[in-house]
Design an enzyme around this catalytic site. Structure first.
Site, PDB file in Angstrom:
ATOM      1  N   GLU A 152       1.072 -10.515  -0.554  1.00 33.40           N
ATOM      2  CA  GLU A 152       1.593  -9.173  -0.253  1.00 33.40           C
ATOM      3  C   GLU A 152       2.952  -9.262   0.438  1.00 33.40           C
ATOM      4  O   GLU A 152       3.092  -9.932   1.457  1.00 33.40           O
ATOM      5  CB  GLU A 152       0.618  -8.399   0.641  1.00 33.40           C
ATOM      6  N   ASP A 194       0.845  -1.201   0.000  1.00 32.87           N
ATOM      7  CA  ASP A 194       0.000   0.000   0.000  1.00 32.87           C
ATOM      8  C   ASP A 194       0.873   1.241   0.000  1.00 32.87           C
ATOM      9  O   ASP A 194       2.084   1.164  -0.188  1.00 32.87           O
ATOM     10  CB  ASP A 194      -0.957  -0.023   1.203  1.00 32.87           C
ATOM     11  N   ASP A 228      -1.208 -17.692  -6.490  1.00 27.55           N
ATOM     12  CA  ASP A 228      -0.587 -16.517  -7.104  1.00 27.55           C
ATOM     13  C   ASP A 228      -1.672 -15.605  -7.654  1.00 27.55           C
ATOM     14  O   ASP A 228      -1.999 -15.619  -8.837  1.00 27.55           O
ATOM     15  CB  ASP A 228       0.372 -16.956  -8.218  1.00 27.55           C
TER      16      ASP A 228
END
Length: 470
Positions: A453, A65, A444
């Site tokens: 992540e 992020d 995946d």
């Protein structure tokens, strides 16, 4: 249990080391330097801190992020500094020491700016909620960049303690190459330790927007961790006194992570015991025994061993599981070094363990991460013939702004990039994804954020381990 036999000659640890340091360049926030090697990234978040009239430009995005979370960022810098301190010669031999120090300095420069007064520390820029509602490149994000801080009236001993640990550890890493910078770091470390020590409290009570993302379970561990690093940096007996009188040495821990630093503090104190710099009984024995019990449980020689997947991977949690593995590997690899230097062995419930046996175990875990696993893929992006292609990472998953300057809006990012069943247009070299589940399975897919992540806290400790093996 299926235990795949590692082929130690199969992996180019040096290449993995190089890529692990490239990853930090991809995570940079702020104005990128002239020697930036990851060319698909560009300048971003150049007004950070302006809302509170402070310069908070720079630092790192913590994961996939665009928020800058100070708590895990500081832990990342501590682990990266620990890697540099313990394995400096190996990093230098592979021509990666300057890249390691560059990666540390990018973070500590930001932490210095985030600490404008002795009892003021900015702990977050951006807001996880609004950020997670958008899928945008950091270069053209439209989400709020609000600055959040702790101070005398809004304490956070855990955040202050971890940042002090990062500054102190980094001061040792820079001591021989940039003594002026090292002295600056040490000044901040001392101030932050005093701030945390004198202002008890959990930082998320002062910065509530952090609570659902990086909520701290306590601050005693961070203050011990900071004191241990400050003692190592200064040799000042006052920090040793703090460690002796803390009352809570943590006991035997089940993990070493961004939320639980007891194992790190215990390991640093155990070094002092091994070297004869403190007594071998009393509170010092408690620290050492706790560190060694954790290490024994990791290498499967203890009374309550860490769980492993059928393929042999140390496994703690389903969300970003590999961060716990790599952090533990730095501890056991470092402790093997301490044992070797003092001609000691590790006493586990299953018997005496030689330092080289500890390294052999660590190497088997590294090899699992790099490809010796049931899926036959590398969990380090960009390494080896097969690795995750749909990494959950905004910048990597959207076309580089250098190729297409058309702004990608908050929701268009989801529609055109996040939901696109295709490899990311940018390869996030050196990122270690969350990793497999407890049965060695891996999906995946960008939407599988628990597994797909990556985070800076996962790669930072791996730098030291790879340096030892390369």
């Amino acid at each position: 249990m299926l235990l795949l036999q590692p082929n130690f000659a199969a992996f180019n640890y040096r290449d993995a080391l190089t890529k692990s340091l490239l990853y930090f360049e991809a995570q940079r926030s702020g104005r990128l330097p002239h020697n930036q090697r990851v060319q698909w990234r560009a300048d971003s978040a150049l007004a950070d801190g302006r809302d509170d009239h402070v310069n908070l430009v720079g630092g790192y995005y913590d994961a996939g992020d665009n928020v800058k979370f100070g708590f895990p960022m500081a832990f990342t810098m501590t682990l990266l500094s620990w890697s540099a301190v313990e394995f400096r010669k190996q990093l230098a031999a592979k021509n990666e020491l300057h890249h390691t120090l560059d990666a540390i300095k990018w973070g500590t420069d930001y932490l210095i700016n985030a600490h404008p007064k002795p009892n003021v520390l900015y702990g977050e820029v951006g807001d996880g909620y609004s950020d997670h509602n958008c899928w945008e490149r950091p270069e053209d994000m439209t989400t709020p960049r609000t600055s959040y801080r702790i101070d005398n009236t809004k304490p956070g001993a855990d955040l202050a303690g971890e940042t002090a640990a990062a500054m102190a550890a980094a001061s040792i890493a820079f001591h021989s190459s940039n003594s002026t910078y090292a002295a600056t770091l040490l000044t901040h470390a001392k101030q932050l330790f005093n701030f945390g020590r004198n202002h008890a409290g959990l930082y998320q009570n002062s910065i509530p927007v952090a609570s659902n993302f990086y909520s701290s379970s306590g601050f005693n561990d961070e203050l011990l961790w900071a004191a241990a690093w400050l003692h190592r940096a200064t040799n000042n007996p006052a920090y040793l006194d703090y460690l002796a009188k803390a009352g809570n040495t943590g006991g035997t821990r089940s993990e070493f992570s961004w939320d639980d630093k007891f194992v790190g503090a215990q390991t640093l104190v155990a070094k002092l015991v091994l070297e004869g710099k403190v007594r071998k009984d009393g509170v010092w024995a408690q620290y050492k025994n706790s560190a060694e019990q954790f290490i024994c449980s990791c290498i499967q020689k203890g009374s309550s061993n860490v769980r492993r997947t059928p393929g042999g991977l140390l496994y703690w949690h389903p969300w970003n599981g590999l961060q716990y593995t790599t952090s533990a590997l730095l501890v056991i690899t470092t402790y093997s070094k301490y044992l070797t230097a003092t001609r000691s062995c590790l006493q586990c419930q299953a018997g005496l363990v030689q330092p080289r046996k500890i390294i052999t175990f660590a190497q088997s875990q590294v090899d699992y991460i790099l490809g010796t696993n049931p899926k036959r893929i590398s969990y380090m992006v960009g390494f080896g013939p097969a690795y995750p292609l749909q990494v959950h990472h905004r910048a990597a998953s959207i076309v580089s702004i250098k190729k297409d300057r058309t702004p990608v809006s908050c929701q268009d990012g989801f529609k055109n990039w996040f939901n696109k069943n295709a490899p990311n247009p940018n390869v996030l070299d050196g990122a270690i994804v969350g990793g497999p589940d407890d049965n060695d399975g891996y999906t995946d897919s960008r939407s599988s954020f628990q597994q797909a992540e990556p985070a800076t806290v996962t790669t930072a400790p791996f730098v030291g381990v790879l340096a030892r093996l390369a």
